[in-house]
Design a protein around this motif. Structure first.
Motif, PDB file in Angstrom:
ATOM      1  N   ARG A 156     -39.422  15.679  22.443  1.00 17.19           N
ATOM      2  CA  ARG A 156     -40.580  14.920  22.913  1.00 17.19           C
ATOM      3  C   ARG A 156     -41.630  15.826  23.551  1.00 17.19           C
ATOM      4  O   ARG A 156     -42.832  15.556  23.464  1.00 17.19           O
ATOM      5  N   ALA A 168     -41.862   4.676  23.064  1.00 14.86           N
ATOM      6  CA  ALA A 168     -43.196   4.467  22.499  1.00 14.86           C
ATOM      7  C   ALA A 168     -44.132   4.024  23.619  1.00 14.86           C
ATOM      8  O   ALA A 168     -43.686   3.625  24.705  1.00 14.86           O
ATOM      9  N   ASP A 169     -45.435   4.115  23.361  1.00 19.06           N
ATOM     10  CA  ASP A 169     -46.425   3.648  24.333  1.00 19.06           C
ATOM     11  C   ASP A 169     -46.571   2.131  24.286  1.00 19.06           C
ATOM     12  O   ASP A 169     -46.862   1.494  25.289  1.00 19.06           O
ATOM     13  N   ARG A 203     -48.101   6.465  20.447  1.00 20.31           N
ATOM     14  CA  ARG A 203     -46.886   6.192  19.684  1.00 20.31           C
ATOM     15  C   ARG A 203     -46.636   4.692  19.684  1.00 20.31           C
ATOM     16  O   ARG A 203     -46.546   4.063  20.744  1.00 20.31           O
ATOM     17  N   GLN A 236     -48.565   8.033  16.102  1.00 17.09           N
ATOM     18  CA  GLN A 236     -47.210   8.135  15.568  1.00 17.09           C
ATOM     19  C   GLN A 236     -46.650   6.726  15.418  1.00 17.09           C
ATOM     20  O   GLN A 236     -46.729   5.918  16.338  1.00 17.09           O
ATOM     21  N   VAL A 271     -43.328   4.577  14.812  1.00 14.80           N
ATOM     22  CA  VAL A 271     -41.873   4.644  14.888  1.00 14.80           C
ATOM     23  C   VAL A 271     -41.309   3.358  14.292  1.00 14.80           C
ATOM     24  O   VAL A 271     -41.438   2.289  14.892  1.00 14.80           O
ATOM     25  N   LEU A 281     -52.420  11.256  22.060  1.00 14.27           N
ATOM     26  CA  LEU A 281     -51.332  10.702  21.260  1.00 14.27           C
ATOM     27  C   LEU A 281     -51.076   9.239  21.602  1.00 14.27           C
ATOM     28  O   LEU A 281     -51.043   8.860  22.777  1.00 14.27           O
TER      29      LEU A 281
END
Length: 303
Positions: A24, A137-138, A93, A122, A124, A91
């Protein structure tokens, strides 16, 4: 206490391993281990216990999580203040179920990145609900709202599903005029003991108890249908991706489900994540509408 050390501490706490935290952080696992040892020396406490399952927090480590997350939020707020409002960078995610991740999010991500050139997304795709508490994840998209957890929940979009099969399969097998006819056909669906959300239990809607071919991935199911292996319940928004796929019994079998957007409650004050969430909601709603409109209303029974 160095914020960077706290950042590494949180990564290990969430990943429960040095190697996972290293991935990460884009950092070697041995370096992560040295930084944790330095932090433990600074606070004069052992923060992790090494077990066969990985690194688990000690009581002292668990007490440090709250202050470390507060520092994380303060650092994020400071970064937002310096970036201003012109564009969104960095970023993002997003965790999502298989169908959404494969057939909707790539197009939505493209539009978001075109609008914000400094943004990196990103996606997932997991056959389970993404764990936001561990910062996998965010934000996460789910097919039902959660009952527990420190989360903010927003309804994203409704979507439709129908029973379908490839034209090759339909041409080679007895006609299907009523739900009872399905007993003569092969069904494709989810592996029963791997259905992670009750909203994914589509097969019960057909009246058929078992699937001949099953997978925990809707994409695998779609590929099986593409090959002419049988019938299955599919998202209307995925049908345009499989030429030759035909809806069956639209007047008898028609499902509607919803996507939900989840964020960690501590992120409510982040203007950046709120703007990204708004862009994601608008983009996903538009993409569901665009793709579903490509499926003939006459074939779905919708007007």
């Amino acid at each position: 206490m160095d914020w960077d050390d706290l950042r590494i501490f949180l990564a290990v706490a969430r990943a429960e391993s040095l190697s996972g935290a290293g991935r990460r952080l884009a950092m070697d696992a041995s370096t992560v281990g040295r930084r944790i040892a330095r932090l433990e020396q600074a606070v004069e406490a052992v923060l992790f216990a090494k077990t066969p399952q990985g690194y688990s927090l000690t009581a002292e480590g668990a007490r440090l999580v709250g202050p470390a997350e507060a520092a994380e939020q303060a650092a994020a707020a400071a970064a937002e203040a310096t970036r201003g409002e012109a564009g969104i960078s960095g970023l993002l995610r997003i965790g999502a179920p298989d169908g959404c991740a494969n057939y909707l999010l790539p197009q939505v991500a493209r539009s978001m990145c075109e609008a914000h050139p400094g943004l990196e997304i990103q996606i997932v795709a997991l056959p389970r609900v993404v764990n936001l508490s561990k910062r996998e994840a965010d934000m996460a998209i789910t097919v039902s709202p959660p009952d527990t957890g420190r989360l903010t929940v927003q309804r994203l979009s409704d979507y439709h599903l129908h029973l379908a099969a490839h034209a090759d399969y339909l041409d080679r097998h007895p006609p299907i005029r009523a739900p009872e006819d399905l007993r003569q056909h092969r069904m494709i669906g989810y592996i029963p003991d791997m259905i992670f959300d009750r909203e994914l239990d589509y097969l019960s809607e057909t009246g058929v108890e078992t699937a001949t071919i099953s997978s925990n991935s809707i994409s695998v199911q779609m590929q099986a249908m593409r090959s002419g292996a049988g019938l299955g319940i599919v998202h209307d928004f995925a049908i345009p991706f499989v030429p030759g796929l035909r809806i069956v019994l639209p007047g008898h079998i028609a499902l509607r489900r919803s996507f939900w957007l989840l964020r960690h409650a501590d992120d409510r004050g982040s203007r950046r994540l709120s703007r990204l969430a708004d862009a994601l909601i608008q983009g996903l709603r538009a993409e569901v509408s665009r793709l579903e409109a490509m499926v003939l209303p006459a074939a779905t029974g919708r007007t």
